[in-house]
Enzyme design. Structure first.
Site, short mmCIF file in Angstrom:
data_model
loop_
_atom_site.label_atom_id
_atom_site.label_comp_id
_atom_site.label_asym_id
_atom_site.label_seq_id
_atom_site.Cartn_x
_atom_site.Cartn_y
_atom_site.Cartn_z
N HIS A 122 0.82 -1.21 0.00
CA HIS A 122 0.00 0.00 0.00
C HIS A 122 0.86 1.27 0.00
O HIS A 122 0.33 2.36 -0.19
CB HIS A 122 -1.00 -0.01 1.16
CG HIS A 122 -0.43 0.29 2.51
ND1 HIS A 122 -0.19 -0.68 3.46
CD2 HIS A 122 -0.07 1.46 3.09
CE1 HIS A 122 0.28 -0.12 4.56
NE2 HIS A 122 0.38 1.18 4.36
N ASN A 139 18.55 10.95 11.82
CA ASN A 139 17.73 12.17 11.87
C ASN A 139 17.42 12.56 10.43
O ASN A 139 18.30 13.00 9.69
CB ASN A 139 18.49 13.28 12.59
CG ASN A 139 17.62 14.51 12.82
OD1 ASN A 139 16.77 14.86 11.99
ND2 ASN A 139 17.82 15.18 13.94
N VAL A 142 18.30 16.18 9.13
CA VAL A 142 19.67 16.69 9.22
C VAL A 142 20.56 15.84 8.33
O VAL A 142 20.45 14.61 8.31
CB VAL A 142 20.19 16.63 10.68
CG1 VAL A 142 21.66 17.03 10.75
CG2 VAL A 142 19.36 17.54 11.57
N GLU A 147 24.28 9.14 4.97
CA GLU A 147 23.13 8.76 4.15
C GLU A 147 23.56 8.28 2.76
O GLU A 147 24.53 8.75 2.19
CB GLU A 147 22.17 9.94 3.99
CG GLU A 147 21.60 10.46 5.29
CD GLU A 147 22.45 11.57 5.88
OE1 GLU A 147 21.95 12.28 6.78
OE2 GLU A 147 23.61 11.75 5.45
N ASP A 170 0.18 -7.74 1.75
CA ASP A 170 0.58 -6.33 1.70
C ASP A 170 2.11 -6.25 1.71
O ASP A 170 2.73 -5.90 2.71
CB ASP A 170 -0.02 -5.58 2.89
CG ASP A 170 0.17 -4.08 2.81
OD1 ASP A 170 0.60 -3.60 1.74
OD2 ASP A 170 -0.09 -3.40 3.81
N GLN A 257 0.48 5.34 11.41
CA GLN A 257 0.66 5.91 10.09
C GLN A 257 2.05 6.52 9.95
O GLN A 257 2.55 7.17 10.85
CB GLN A 257 -0.39 7.00 9.82
CG GLN A 257 -1.78 6.47 9.60
CD GLN A 257 -2.54 6.22 10.87
OE1 GLN A 257 -2.10 6.61 11.93
NE2 GLN A 257 -3.67 5.57 10.75
N GLY A 258 2.65 6.30 8.79
CA GLY A 258 3.99 6.79 8.55
C GLY A 258 5.04 5.73 8.79
O GLY A 258 6.14 5.79 8.24
N ASP A 259 4.74 4.73 9.64
CA ASP A 259 5.63 3.58 9.82
C ASP A 259 5.42 2.53 8.74
O ASP A 259 6.21 1.58 8.64
CB ASP A 259 5.39 2.92 11.17
CG ASP A 259 6.03 3.68 12.31
OD1 ASP A 259 7.09 4.26 12.10
OD2 ASP A 259 5.44 3.70 13.40
N SER A 260 4.38 2.65 7.97
CA SER A 260 4.02 1.62 7.00
C SER A 260 5.21 1.20 6.15
O SER A 260 6.01 2.02 5.72
CB SER A 260 2.91 2.13 6.08
OG SER A 260 1.65 1.98 6.67
#
Length: 545
Positions: A122, A139, A142, A147, A170, A257-260
């Site tokens: 999803h 973070n 920042v 990264e 899913d 929500q947002g951790d999906s």
């Protein structure tokens, strides 16, 4: 307890969030009888689409929804928290987690190889170019110097996502370019085997608010959550828990929500025992988080990320004029050594399991007036197209769902032909056809779904109107019961007619109004049907004469 469903359309902007809050306040304080029995709250804008089912009860308001992508703003009343009841993770404690972005933080995922990340289906509904994945982050606001940001170039969604349960299977895979570089900060996650036993406590991690409606810290958070067995979880969710789902959580501790798409890990080696998927609210007592149980999908993952070679020879031999071919390779041998009637038309649909298709005309007795076209078919209908004109010339294209259309010239006298196709590469994410019919009678009618009842979510159906006796036809719809939307974005019936050697859309409609009849020049047309993940109807009936 009587239930009502509300349909509200709002653009995804901060001022719309305030509007949504007012709607919810009104619902909580007002009379249920004020609201129509309609579909659902929708927030739609380019590159920002969310669907939330709001159930209004006379006793209370309950929101059962996936823990899916959100924009950075909080959604008052809609459980905006992500990791609830947790603490900040140690830096580089979870070297496999990635921050999925569509401009800003969107979902999460877990690295499994240098090129591949596993996440939730999803979270993966847009084109690959819409997503970037960043590994080695702690973070996310920042630049820390560790990264690695990569572009998503391919998405493979599980072919059975959303069936039979709404959020079953899913799971999706994202390929990045260039590959990640493994080091002490960026490493792959361990995938559990099929017989993996869930641990009594697992750790879920992600970026987000510490409490419902609270601040959203930018650092990676984690929380330990207890295992909830399938029987107890099914009691909480009224039987909607499939065997391929696993439940963890308790009141005050959960993902949201947002951790999906992100990981929940088990044991000292942090094996990926689940993928954040859905749940009712966040950290509500009696409603644990529901996760895709990764151990069920090891073989699918390994197969999907390993490119497959072509078959050494076609696996099937097709001789009929048109039809459906769901094979990795085939030889279409039509009237080889025999004459073809003037004006003959044949349409084959080809669905392959892999994302690269090599196709060519092997033998041909066709004349200059005879044409063979290969047309890509997507969820929005026919797309790019090319002609097979010269024997011995192969074309290689991406995607696994195509139409092969043969149109004989008006003069006749041509002999048959042979087309070979071979598929290879990675698993194709184009949805398989959920409905198909090749309608060749001079006149007739067709109803979908066949046998009545409700059509399904996630439909991708095509019905080919191709009377064996050539000539203009009139297409008439006599029944229409499809989810209504002013732009017919969600569920829609579309008609494409064959004109100027291509499929051209003549109409697109939804709702319950009966469309006006219209002409099909030459009699060849496609009636297509696509649906989203919610709200169904009894379908439609059309006839041709």
């Amino acid at each position: 307890m009587e239930k009502f469903l509300i349909d509200v359309s709002l653009p995804c902007r901060p001022d719309s969030i305030n509007q949504l809050d007012l709607y919810l306040q009104t619902i909580n304080n007002g009379s249920a009888a004020t609201f129509p029995h309609m579909a659902q709250i929708r927030l739609d804008i380019t590159d920002c689409t969310m669907k939330v089912i709001i159930v209004l009860a006379l006793v209370a308001l309950a929101s059962a929804m996936p823990k899916k992508e959100t924009q950075p703003q909080a959604f008052p009343g809609l459980n905006p928290g992500r990791i609830v009841g947790g603490i900040e993770a140690d830096r580089n404690e979870f070297p496999f987690i990635v921050d999925m972005r569509r401009g800003s933080h969107y979902c999460a995922g877990s690295i499994i190889t240098e090129e591949w990340v596993v996440t939730a289906a999803h979270c993966s509904t847009a084109q690959p170019s819409a997503y970037t994945l960043t590994a080695g982050d702690h973070n996310i606001d920042v630049v820390e110097g560790t990264e690695q940001t990569r572009q998503v170039v391919q998405i493979i969604t599980h072919p059975s996502y959303g069936s039979p349960f709404q959020y079953e299977n899913d799971i999706a895979l994202m390929k990045v370019s260039p590959p990640f570089e493994f080091n002490d900060i960026v490493r792959p996650v361990i995938l559990p085997e099929l017989n993996f036993a869930p641990t009594a406590v697992a750790t879920v991690t992600g970026w987000g608010a510490l409490s419902q409606g609270g601040p959203s810290p930018s650092v990676l958070m984690k929380v330990d959550v207890p295992y909830v067995d399938d029987i107890a979880c099914n009691v909480s969710y009224s039987g909607d828990i499939a065997s391929t789902m696993i439940c963890y959580g308790e009141g005050g501790k959960d993902s949201c929500q947002g951790d999906s798409g992100g990981p929940i890990v088990c044991g000292a080696d942090k094996a990926l025992c689940g993928i954040v998927s859905w749940g009712q609210g966040c950290a509500q007592p009696g409603y644990p988080g529901v996760y895709t149980e990764t151990s069920w999908y090891g073989e699918w993952i390994r197969t999907a990320i390993t490119p497959t070679e072509e078959d050494p020879s076609p696996v099937v031999d097709v001789t009929e004029c048109g039809g459906r071919i769901d094979e990795s390779s085939a030889a279409i041998n039509y009237n080889l050594g025999s004459s073809i009637p003037a004006g003959q038309r044949c349409v084959w649909t080809v669905k392959t399991p892999y994302d690269s298709l090599r196709i060519g005309l092997q033998e041909s007795g066709l004349g200059a007036e005879d044409k063979i076209y290969v047309t890509e078919y997507t969820a929005t209908g026919p797309g790019r197209q090319f002609e097979l004109a010269a024997a011995g010339e192969d074309f290689t294209v991406t995607g696994g769902l195509y139409l092969i259309t043969f149109i004989a010239g008006p003069s006749g006298g041509s002999n048959g032909f042979s087309i070979h196709y071979f598929s290879s590469g990675y698993g194709d994410s184009t949805p398989a056809l959920s409905g198909f019919a090749s309608l060749s009678t001079a006149t007739g009618s067709y109803s979908y779904p066949e046998g009545g009842g409700q059509y399904r979510n996630g439909e991708n159906a095509v019905f080919i109107v191709n009377p064996s006796e050539a000539g203009d036809r009139t297409l008439t719809f006599t029944r229409m019961d499809v989810e209504n939307d002013s732009s017919c974005t969600y569920d829609a019936v579309a008609v494409f007619v064959w004109t100027n050697n291509m499929y051209t859309q003549r109409a697109r409609f939804c709702g319950t109004a009966i469309p006006t009849p219209f002409q099909i020049p030459g009699g060849l047309a496609l009636v297509t049907f696509t649906t989203d993940s919610s709200v169904t109807g009894s379908g439609f009936t059309f006839g041709w004469a």
